[in-house]
Design a protein around this motif. Structure first.
Motif, mmCIF file in Angstrom:
data_model
loop_
_atom_site.group_PDB
_atom_site.id
_atom_site.type_symbol
_atom_site.label_atom_id
_atom_site.label_comp_id
_atom_site.label_asym_id
_atom_site.label_seq_id
_atom_site.Cartn_x
_atom_site.Cartn_y
_atom_site.Cartn_z
ATOM 1 N N MET A 1 0.672 -1.098 -0.249
ATOM 2 C CA MET A 1 0.433 0.110 -0.208
ATOM 3 C C MET A 1 0.677 0.783 0.060
ATOM 4 N N ASP A 2 1.788 1.499 0.945
ATOM 5 C CA ASP A 2 3.060 2.366 1.031
ATOM 6 C C ASP A 2 3.947 1.860 1.965
ATOM 7 N N GLY A 3 4.840 2.397 1.919
ATOM 8 C CA GLY A 3 6.036 2.207 2.487
ATOM 9 C C GLY A 3 6.308 1.753 3.688
ATOM 10 N N ASP A 4 4.874 2.092 4.606
ATOM 11 C CA ASP A 4 5.187 1.098 6.076
ATOM 12 C C ASP A 4 3.956 0.290 6.294
ATOM 13 N N THR A 5 3.160 0.433 5.087
ATOM 14 C CA THR A 5 1.498 -0.719 5.313
ATOM 15 C C THR A 5 2.010 -1.505 3.517
ATOM 16 N N ILE B 1 3.690 -1.804 9.351
ATOM 17 C CA ILE B 1 5.059 -2.579 10.144
ATOM 18 C C ILE B 1 5.470 -1.526 11.308
ATOM 19 N N LEU B 2 5.713 -2.205 12.053
ATOM 20 C CA LEU B 2 6.024 -1.617 13.493
ATOM 21 C C LEU B 2 7.755 -1.271 13.244
ATOM 22 N N GLY B 3 7.948 0.357 14.104
ATOM 23 C CA GLY B 3 9.347 0.581 14.179
ATOM 24 C C GLY B 3 9.727 1.544 13.623
ATOM 25 N N TYR B 4 9.363 2.220 12.594
ATOM 26 C CA TYR B 4 10.110 3.084 11.329
ATOM 27 C C TYR B 4 8.691 3.518 10.331
ATOM 28 N N ASP B 5 8.822 4.657 10.414
ATOM 29 C CA ASP B 5 7.581 6.289 9.512
ATOM 30 C C ASP B 5 8.642 5.699 8.057
ATOM 31 N N THR B 6 7.902 6.233 7.203
ATOM 32 C CA THR B 6 7.905 6.894 5.629
ATOM 33 C C THR B 6 6.933 8.278 4.832
ATOM 34 N N ALA C 1 10.005 4.954 -1.443
ATOM 35 C CA ALA C 1 10.009 4.441 -0.054
ATOM 36 C C ALA C 1 8.634 3.258 -0.647
ATOM 37 N N SER C 2 7.928 3.515 -1.175
ATOM 38 C CA SER C 2 6.753 2.414 -1.651
ATOM 39 C C SER C 2 7.199 1.666 -2.738
ATOM 40 N N ALA D 1 18.784 2.264 3.532
ATOM 41 C CA ALA D 1 17.962 2.221 2.094
ATOM 42 C C ALA D 1 17.930 3.801 2.448
ATOM 43 N N GLY D 2 17.537 4.312 3.546
ATOM 44 C CA GLY D 2 17.627 6.066 3.097
ATOM 45 C C GLY D 2 16.263 6.238 2.873
ATOM 46 N N LYS D 3 14.982 5.041 3.158
ATOM 47 C CA LYS D 3 13.417 5.098 2.992
ATOM 48 C C LYS D 3 12.957 5.812 3.858
ATOM 49 N N ALA D 4 13.245 5.532 4.766
ATOM 50 C CA ALA D 4 12.606 5.488 5.962
ATOM 51 C C ALA D 4 13.525 6.022 7.303
ATOM 52 N N ASN D 5 12.485 6.569 8.379
ATOM 53 C CA ASN D 5 13.424 7.057 9.731
ATOM 54 C C ASN D 5 12.625 6.036 10.678
ATOM 55 N N ALA D 6 13.577 5.075 11.555
ATOM 56 C CA ALA D 6 12.813 4.971 13.156
ATOM 57 C C ALA D 6 12.213 6.133 13.709
ATOM 58 N N ARG D 7 10.746 5.475 13.969
ATOM 59 C CA ARG D 7 9.495 5.982 14.761
ATOM 60 C C ARG D 7 8.946 4.971 15.590
ATOM 61 N N TYR D 8 8.149 5.490 15.936
ATOM 62 C CA TYR D 8 6.442 5.134 16.413
ATOM 63 C C TYR D 8 7.214 3.960 17.331
ATOM 64 N N ASP D 9 8.016 4.029 18.686
ATOM 65 C CA ASP D 9 8.650 3.191 19.117
ATOM 66 C C ASP D 9 8.954 4.161 21.030
#
Length: 165
Positions: free
Chosen positions: A1-5, A15-20, A31-32, A78-86
């Motif tokens: 659906m996108d880079g984190d779902t 998907i846990l632990g990162y954000d795009t 990212a997708s 790969a530089g497509k996401a940031n660590a988040r939601y932790d």
């Protein structure tokens, strides 16, 4: 659906632990596409972690692994996401948090910030996902509205970089 779902068997999985980036933001397409390509490279498995089983959008919250490696780690590397939601952001600690955060600190996000605004505006770069910013990049106290993507508001009072006030 996108880079984190992703969607599997009709069920959406966050998907846990990162954000795009979200649709329309710099890096969304990259990212997708990276995630879609990554999922096609090996055996995909899902694992739950401590904390909630679903989010407010009724998506399952899972770690997704390809051949045993967390896709969050691959996305951050790969530089497509940031660590988040932790636990740093006020969510439950997850099993890959330390690894994601350490990797996030070593890599830069693909989108490039050309310049920082000198005065307040409707869209402030420190309130958007993108390349990691530090207070030394901004050099002034800033108001944090919404998610604190760059972890500038250490005490959670809505103000970041307070040492510059």
């Amino acid at each position: 659906m996108d880079g984190d779902t992703i969607k599997t068997d009709g069920q959406s999985i966050r998907i846990l632990g990162y954000d795009t980036p979200e649709r329309g933001e710099c890096g969304y397409d990259e990212a997708s596409e990276f995630l879609a390509d990554l999922l096609a490279t090996g055996t995909v498995s899902l694992t739950a972690d401590s904390g909630d089983d679903t989010d407010k959008y009724d998506r399952l919250l899972r770690h997704v692994l390809v051949d045993g490696k967390p896709v969050g780690l691959s996305m951050i590397e790969a530089g497509k996401a940031n660590a988040r939601y932790d636990a740093i952001d006020g969510y439950p600690l997850h099993r890959y948090q330390d690894q994601y955060r350490a990797t996030d600190g070593e890599n830069t996000f693909d989108c490039v910030v050309v310049s920082l605004p000198q005065t307040g505006s409707a869209v402030e770069l420190w309130n958007l996902p993108g390349p990691d910013l530090d207070c030394s990049d901004i050099r002034r106290k800033v108001r944090i509205t919404g998610p604190d993507y760059h972890r500038l508001d250490r005490d959670g009072d809505g103000w970041g970089c307070e040492s510059y006030s």
